[in-house]
Design a protein around this motif. Structure first.
Motif, mmCIF file in Angstrom:
data_model
loop_
_atom_site.group_PDB
_atom_site.id
_atom_site.type_symbol
_atom_site.label_atom_id
_atom_site.label_comp_id
_atom_site.label_asym_id
_atom_site.label_seq_id
_atom_site.Cartn_x
_atom_site.Cartn_y
_atom_site.Cartn_z
ATOM 1 N N MET A 1 0.837 -1.198 0.000
ATOM 2 C CA MET A 1 0.000 0.000 0.000
ATOM 3 C C MET A 1 0.875 1.252 0.000
ATOM 4 N N ASN A 2 1.937 1.248 0.809
ATOM 5 C CA ASN A 2 2.840 2.405 0.843
ATOM 6 C C ASN A 2 3.523 2.584 -0.501
ATOM 7 N N LEU A 3 3.932 1.457 -1.089
ATOM 8 C CA LEU A 3 4.571 1.540 -2.399
ATOM 9 C C LEU A 3 3.606 2.133 -3.415
ATOM 10 N N PHE A 4 2.342 1.772 -3.270
ATOM 11 C CA PHE A 4 1.346 2.321 -4.185
ATOM 12 C C PHE A 4 1.260 3.833 -4.037
ATOM 13 N N ILE A 5 1.185 4.309 -2.781
ATOM 14 C CA ILE A 5 1.089 5.757 -2.564
ATOM 15 C C ILE A 5 2.315 6.446 -3.164
ATOM 16 N N PHE A 6 3.491 5.836 -2.964
ATOM 17 C CA PHE A 6 4.727 6.396 -3.526
ATOM 18 C C PHE A 6 4.597 6.555 -5.042
ATOM 19 N N ALA A 7 4.151 5.474 -5.707
ATOM 20 C CA ALA A 7 4.057 5.514 -7.163
ATOM 21 C C ALA A 7 2.993 6.514 -7.604
ATOM 22 N N MET A 8 1.879 6.511 -6.894
ATOM 23 C CA MET A 8 0.772 7.398 -7.275
ATOM 24 C C MET A 8 1.174 8.858 -7.121
ATOM 25 N N MET A 9 1.960 9.158 -6.060
ATOM 26 C CA MET A 9 2.394 10.541 -5.876
ATOM 27 C C MET A 9 3.351 10.950 -6.981
ATOM 28 N N ASN A 10 4.199 10.020 -7.437
ATOM 29 C CA ASN A 10 5.049 10.320 -8.583
ATOM 30 C C ASN A 10 4.201 10.625 -9.800
ATOM 31 N N LEU A 11 3.136 9.857 -9.942
ATOM 32 C CA LEU A 11 2.263 10.036 -11.101
ATOM 33 C C LEU A 11 1.635 11.428 -11.107
ATOM 34 N N VAL A 12 1.099 11.840 -9.966
ATOM 35 C CA VAL A 12 0.367 13.106 -9.980
ATOM 36 C C VAL A 12 1.278 14.321 -9.823
ATOM 37 N N LEU A 13 2.489 14.122 -9.249
ATOM 38 C CA LEU A 13 3.337 15.289 -9.017
ATOM 39 C C LEU A 13 4.437 15.451 -10.059
ATOM 40 N N GLY A 14 4.765 14.392 -10.807
ATOM 41 C CA GLY A 14 5.856 14.466 -11.768
ATOM 42 C C GLY A 14 5.686 15.633 -12.720
ATOM 43 N N ASP A 15 6.798 16.265 -13.092
ATOM 44 C CA ASP A 15 6.664 17.423 -13.974
ATOM 45 C C ASP A 15 7.019 17.077 -15.410
ATOM 46 N N ASN A 16 7.170 15.786 -15.697
ATOM 47 C CA ASN A 16 7.377 15.404 -17.085
ATOM 48 C C ASN A 16 6.741 14.042 -17.325
ATOM 49 N N PHE A 17 6.646 13.688 -18.593
ATOM 50 C CA PHE A 17 5.935 12.462 -18.938
ATOM 51 C C PHE A 17 6.662 11.216 -18.438
ATOM 52 N N VAL A 18 7.999 11.305 -18.292
ATOM 53 C CA VAL A 18 8.732 10.109 -17.881
ATOM 54 C C VAL A 18 8.433 9.774 -16.421
ATOM 55 N N VAL A 19 8.476 10.778 -15.559
ATOM 56 C CA VAL A 19 8.169 10.522 -14.154
ATOM 57 C C VAL A 19 6.712 10.083 -14.017
ATOM 58 N N LEU A 20 5.843 10.736 -14.799
ATOM 59 C CA LEU A 20 4.438 10.318 -14.781
ATOM 60 C C LEU A 20 4.332 8.856 -15.189
ATOM 61 N N PHE A 21 5.080 8.491 -16.225
ATOM 62 C CA PHE A 21 5.009 7.111 -16.705
ATOM 63 C C PHE A 21 5.561 6.132 -15.681
ATOM 64 N N LEU A 22 6.646 6.532 -14.986
ATOM 65 C CA LEU A 22 7.187 5.665 -13.933
ATOM 66 C C LEU A 22 6.124 5.412 -12.873
ATOM 67 N N GLY A 23 5.445 6.499 -12.474
ATOM 68 C CA GLY A 23 4.368 6.348 -11.504
ATOM 69 C C GLY A 23 3.245 5.490 -12.064
ATOM 70 N N TRP A 24 2.944 5.722 -13.306
ATOM 71 C CA TRP A 24 1.893 5.002 -14.031
ATOM 72 C C TRP A 24 2.164 3.504 -13.984
ATOM 73 N N GLU A 25 3.409 3.120 -14.297
ATOM 74 C CA GLU A 25 3.784 1.708 -14.261
ATOM 75 C C GLU A 25 3.843 1.204 -12.826
ATOM 76 N N GLY A 26 4.310 2.081 -11.939
ATOM 77 C CA GLY A 26 4.423 1.696 -10.533
ATOM 78 C C GLY A 26 3.069 1.365 -9.931
ATOM 79 N N VAL A 27 2.055 2.197 -10.212
ATOM 80 C CA VAL A 27 0.737 1.898 -9.658
ATOM 81 C C VAL A 27 0.176 0.626 -10.286
ATOM 82 N N GLY A 28 0.524 0.409 -11.562
ATOM 83 C CA GLY A 28 0.085 -0.824 -12.211
ATOM 84 C C GLY A 28 0.662 -2.043 -11.524
ATOM 85 N N LEU A 29 1.950 -1.937 -11.183
ATOM 86 C CA LEU A 29 2.604 -3.046 -10.484
ATOM 87 C C LEU A 29 1.948 -3.284 -9.126
#
Lengths: 646, 503
Positions: A124-152
């Motif tokens: 659950m914590n890992l999910f929050i970490f990934a989700m925060m990267n997704l919503v806070l990232g300032d470029n598509f790559v960080v967003l995508f990392l979060g995107w994949e992270g929440v998927g995982l």
């Protein structure tokens, strides 16, 4: 606090590291739960302080970038881990950490006694970490990392009870299904990203969007980018045609369904479309596709929800349907309405799932609503909060869902057309119906379970308090977005807050239709009264006159069966996609392409290389004179070459 | 004159520190005849001090030992520049790692009596390498190369009682003297042509029209042979497998990293200082039209990596396999030089840093296992993954990094190399190098297969490394994994160290 925003990302990561690596050693549920939820709680407080700080800044200074470090810089590709703190990302961050915190706390009670308690909190914590990267990232790559992270994380948490059965298959299969369907969407997202880099030579939001604002005449490029991004969104946000994974995702623990598959992760697609609003606004055709897909999904899922008997399944289809609403809003250019609905939906849908979890918890994991009934006297708090959420999602006037849903319906008419509104209103009616069917069958009527087997009881405080907080939010959460027809010119606080983000997109779309407030009030009155009638009808039928529903089902047996079997979409995919792929991969790819072709090439190459290398091996004789001879030959060859080339 | 020498001394503090500690070690060896266990620590201390002195030099660009006699411009015998400092740092760090290596190596522990000589000779090598990296005068180049070679000849044959070790040493000597003879021949011709031994002066003189191009090419080739033998470029590499196999494993690891690094630094300086007429804005070097350096370098590098990789395919002795693999890596690195651009040079610098970590790491694991089993044969690695889980995983990561697969630093090193090649439009060469990497995958993964998939035929006890070895391996592993994901720091550091002292 803005410059400390990275803490909101690092703290959940820290929680993951502690619980994930040492959780088994810690062993104590209280400590693990405390670590897991406090990291998210502190993140929420930091986000809140950042929000207050941002509110106090003048409007033009509200977009701040917090750069952590440059990840890689190769040629013109420059990717840094930096976070964009602006009106939109703060709203999302607050939803993720706020609702996330409540669900973490709730989970301490819900997961009590589970042997994988630490694993659950780590994921659950890992999910929050990934989700925060997704919503806070300032470029598509960080967003995508979060995107994949929440998927995982979604995969890991759906498959949390990996050794158990789920419907016709196993939990592990449900998790795999979610992962694979998401990958199809992710592929689209990746293509979109590549095309963005190709077009704008950057992946940074601010750079790309400011270029996109001025770029004109590249409609087909924008169209492809928007289409690819939207394919990504249909995967993550469970829209037609990639929605099939979400109902199966209910195999995971209920708090997971509440957090990931209702309140946060599935709204990532909506966030992404809103974030890239300027790109979508530059491709009107794709924007219309977004609206139509959203609308179809909304109606389609709502009809399935009418007949499902698994409490979580009903809520799952309801989520798909509500996500369709959000895409409808985005598709008609009402991006702030979409985000507003993301927020109110997070409150009441999380509440519905947690309430359902509370019921399931006390009914020993019985999920069939046909085996519930009359539970309201056993679990008053759960009942009360659940019914508030049901009112909210049905759009009962004054509650949060009313404002957000009404805003979407209004824009679907004002910026779209009457058909959009009609289908949208129909969905609202259906929503009200299946929600009150669910409420009636669960909490009212005669008790349809045996008291020997089930002992329904109210859940502990650690679970009910989050329910109460979410219930309060479901009631008042909409008051920051009261439409202008009630609050006067510029009275919609939420809309004004997000307006600067969507300004460029709205200028490009230029909807200046002249619609009067009277029109808005009439439409609102129609949809609300229809929904109220539907609520009353559902309540009446399922508490007192259930034979009506049964007769109805018998009379329209075919239609009923189609709905019960979810329009046979899974079977359709099985026959048209999965089977052909399996057959062709077995008959052709494995037996011919792999066994004959690839193995042949590989083995052939290996034979050639082997013989070549055995020749070389002979040169290494171990005799020093031979070495010197070869060396001299080498020098002579080089000299010969030089003479020839001079 | 005296002033110049005193002034220059401030620029060679690292070399001075090494010389002083060399003397200290010899003295300690003589005085404390009975107990020599402190000698490794003395040499460590010396290296740490040298390292600090090198760190202080980073960023400095200066000539040292400028002869007063030269009438034209003032070019020194030694050049201090960021490029040289990078390689010196690399040599010092490698040496520190190797000293720790020897502390754990039973081959060296068994020497006891001769430990002092061992460390003194290592210091001789270090001194040779440090001077070689900075040398911009042919005489100094030759002297430092000889100092390095002589010390390494002895170290390669240090295990006197082992037949293979003596054989290695003898072959090394014969082969080394042939090469250095050829190099000396080349130097004398260049001096005859230009009347100078300073690379900067030579550079300005050979730009004139009166130079005989064939003679100059001939002498340059002879110089190149001398360096090519040091970096074991084909077809001058034949000594490498025999010497690497016979030498003590710590020395093999040392030769494969440090002395190769010094050789490459020398090659780069020789080409860049001696033959570059100017460097364009985007970092491409234009060479003086003597002969086609680029074609030669490309041909040699492809030959080197192909021979290295293909010979490694069937080696059953891991030490020998790693020897061939180090030849192949020399081929990749040579490609980075063949690009003849700053971008390629950055790739070389990154590659060497990563290569140091992964190659020493691989040798270290092989050493630990041969400490226990007394063998380096691949059959003795059967089932090792279960018996020594940590060593198995560590070796797996080192080998994957050597192959160049993500998420290891080895991938980043190859990535930057290929980017440099593709930027310079050398696509075909890049593809050949890529195919070579595929071949190398086979022999690296073969070890993994033996460790994890093949069951051992005989019973063996579990191998648990000591705490020291564990820390040592972690020190190598963590950067490999860390820089595999977040590589900007090494790239930036390499970029800041790319400048050579120009003309």
């Amino acid at each position: 606090m803005i410059e400390l925003i990275y803490l909101t990302i690092l703290l959940p990561l820290l929680g993951f590291v502690i619980n994930g690596f040492f959780g088994k050693k810690i062993g104590n549920e209280k400590v693990i739960g405390l670590i897991g939820s406090s990291t998210v709680g502190i993140s929420f407080v930091i986000s809140l302080l950042a929000l207050i700080e941002t509110i106090n800044l003048p409007v033009e200074q509200r977009t701040n970038v917090v750069e952590l470090f440059t990840w890689m810089s190769v040629g013109s590709l420059n990717i840094s881990f930096s976070y964009l703190v602006d009106q939109l990302s703060l709203v999302m961050a607050l939803i993720v950490t706020g609702v996330g915190f409540l669900i973490h706390v709730y989970s301490i009670g819900y997961m009590h006694g589970d042997k994988g308690f630490y694993r659950f909190f780590a994921y659950m914590n890992l999910f929050i970490f990934a989700m925060m990267n997704l919503v806070l990232g300032d470029n598509f790559v960080v967003l995508f990392l979060g995107w994949e992270g929440v998927g995982l994380c979604s995969y890991l948490l759906i498959g949390y009870y990996y050794d158990q059965k789920f419907e016709k298959g196993t939990v592990a299969q449900a998790a795999k299904k979610a992962f694979i369907v998401n990958r199809i969407g992710d592929f689209g997202f990746l293509l979109g990203m590549f095309l963005i880099f190709e077009t704008f030579n950057s992946l940074n939001f601010l750079e790309v969007f400011s270029q996109a604002k001025h770029l004109t005449g590249a409609e087909s490029t924008f169209g492809f980018i928007a289409l690819f991004l939207f394919i990504g969104a249909t995967g993550k946000s469970a829209q037609i045609p990639l929605f099939v994974w979400l109902p199966d995702a209910m195999a995971g623990p209920t708090p997971v369904s509440a957090l990931i598959h209702a309140a946060t992760m599935v709204t990532a697609g909506v966030y992404m479309v809103a974030r890239a609003s300027i790109i979508f606004a530059s491709a009107p055709v794709i924007l219309a596709v977004v609206a139509v897909i959203g609308l179809l999904t909304a109606v389609f899922a709502a009809t399935i929800g009418l007949v499902q008997t698994d409490i979580k399944k009903v809520l799952a289809y309801s989520t798909v349907s509500q996500l369709g609403y959000m895409f409808l809003a985005a598709g008609v250019g009402a991006f702030s309405a979409a985000i507003f609905h993301v927020m109110t939906h997070a409150f009441f849908k999380a509440l519905l799932f947690l309430g359902a979890g509370s019921v399931i918890h006390s009914m020993h994991h019985q999920q069939d609503i046909m085996h519930y009934g009359g539970l309201k006297k056993y679990m008053p708090v759960t009942f009360l909060t659940f019914i508030i959420a049901a009112f909210a999602i049905s759009g009962f006037p004054g509650l949060s869902g009313f404002f957000s849903k009404d805003e979407i319906l209004w824009f679907s008419y004002a910026n779209g057309n009457f058909v959009y509104w009609l289908l949208g209103a129909l969905t609202a009616v259906l929503t009200a119906f299946y929600m009150f069917r669910l409420v009636s069958l669960t909490f009212f009527g005669e008790e349809r379970f045996s008291h020997d087997k089930y002992h329904p009881h109210e859940s502990p405080k650690v679970m009910t308090i989050p329910l109460i907080i979410l219930a309060v939010l479901s009631v008042i959460g909409g008051w920051i977005g009261i439409p202008e027809v009630f609050s006067g010119e510029h009275g919609n606080v939420f809309h004004n807050w997000l307006a600067p983000i969507f300004l460029d997109a709205e200028l490009k779309l230029a909807y200046y239709g002249a619609h009067s407030h009277t029109e808005e009030l009439i439409l609102m009155a129609i949809s609300v009264s229809a929904a109220l009638f539907s609520m009353y009808g559902a309540f009446k039928i399922y508490t007192q006159r259930r034979e009506i529903a049964e007769k109805f089902a018998l009379k329209f047996k075919k239609a009923y069966m189609v709905l019960l079997n979810k329009y046979y979409v899974d079977e359709f995919y099985e026959a048209t996609v999965i089977q052909p792929i399996q057959k062709s991969s077995e008959k052709f790819l494995w037996k011919i392409a792999d066994n004959k072709l690839i193995d042949g090439i590989v083995n052939g190459t290996a034979v050639v290389i082997t013989s070549f290398s055995s020749v070389i091996k002979k040169m290494q004789t171990g005799v020093a004179q031979v070495y010197a001879l070869i060396m001299m030959t080498g020098i002579a060859a080089i000299l010969f070459w030089i003479i020839l080339s001079l | 004159m005296i002033n110049e020498i005193l002034n220059s001394i401030t620029f060679i503090y690292p070399e001075l520190a090494v010389s002083i500690f060399l003397l200290i070690i010899v003295l300690v060896d003589l005085v404390f005849h009975k107990d020599k266990k402190y000698i490794p620590y003395i040499s460590l201390a010396g290296l740490v001090i040298t390292g600090i002195l090198v760190l202080n030099q980073i960023g400095i660009t200066h000539f040292a030992f400028v002869p007063q006699l030269s009438a034209v411009k003032k070019y020194g015998m030694m050049t201090i520049d960021p490029f040289g400092s990078y390689f010196k740092l690399l040599v010092v760090v490698t040496s520190i790692l190797i000293i720790f290596f020897t502390i754990a190596s039973e081959e060296v522990i068994d020497l006891k009596e001769r430990l002092g000589e061992f460390h003194a000779l290592i210091y001789g090598m270090i001194l040779g390498m440090l001077v070689m990296i900075s040398a911009s005068d042919l005489i100094l180049i030759y002297l430092s190369l000889e100092l390095l070679s002589l010390s390494s000849y002895v170290l390669a044959g240090f295990l006197k009682l082992r037949e293979r070790s003596s054989e290695a040493s003898l072959k090394y000597v014969i082969y080394g003297s042939v090469s250095s003879g050829l190099m000396l021949f080349g130097i004398s011709i260049i001096y005859g042509l230009t009347g100078s031994t300073n690379l900067y002066v030579i550079n300005s003189l050979i730009q004139g029209p009166q130079i005989n191009l064939f003679t100059l090419s001939f002498s340059s080739i002879l110089m190149f042979v001398g360096i090519g033998y040091k970096i074991s470029a084909a077809p001058f590499h034949f000594w490498t497998p025999d010497v690497y196999e016979g030498a003590p494993i710590s020395i093999t690891a040392y030769l494969s990293v440090a002395s190769k690094a010094a050789g490459f630094a020398l090659l780069i300086r020789f080409i860049q200082t001696g033959f570059t007429s100017f460097i364009s804005e985007d970092g491409y070097w234009t060479l003086i039209a003597v002969f086609d350096w680029q074609a030669l370098l490309i041909a040699i590098s492809i030959l080197t990596m192909t021979l290295g990789n293909f010979s490694a395919l069937w080696q059953d002795n891991l030490k020998r396999m790693l020897a061939y693999s180090s030849i192949a890596h020399a081929g990749y690195i040579l490609l980075g030089i063949a690009v003849l651009s700053n971008q390629g040079l950055i790739a070389v610098l990154i590659y060497f840093f990563v290569y140091m970590l992964m190659n020493i790491g691989a040798f270290y694991v092989v050493m630990l296992i041969s400490n226990k089993t007394g063998s380096e044969n691949i059959d003795d690695y059967d089932g090792l993954g279960a018996k020594a889980p940590f060593l198995g995983v560590a070796l797996a990561i080192f080998l994957i990094s050597l192959t160049g697969l993500p998420p290891t630093a080895g991938f980043i090193a190859k990535l930057y190399l290929f980017i440099a090649l593709i930027d310079a439009n050398m696509i075909v060469v890049a593809i050949i190098a890529l195919l070579n990497t595929v071949v190398s995958l086979y022999y690296y993964v073969r070890v993994l297969k033996h460790m994890y998939l093949t069951k051992s035929e005989r019973e063996q006890e579990n191998i648990t490394p000591s705490i020291g070895s564990l820390v040592y391996l972690l020190v190598l592993l963590i950067p490999i994994l860390f820089f595999g994901i977040y590589f900007t720091p090494i790239v930036e550091f390499a970029r800041s160290c790319v400048s050579l002292l120009g003309i």
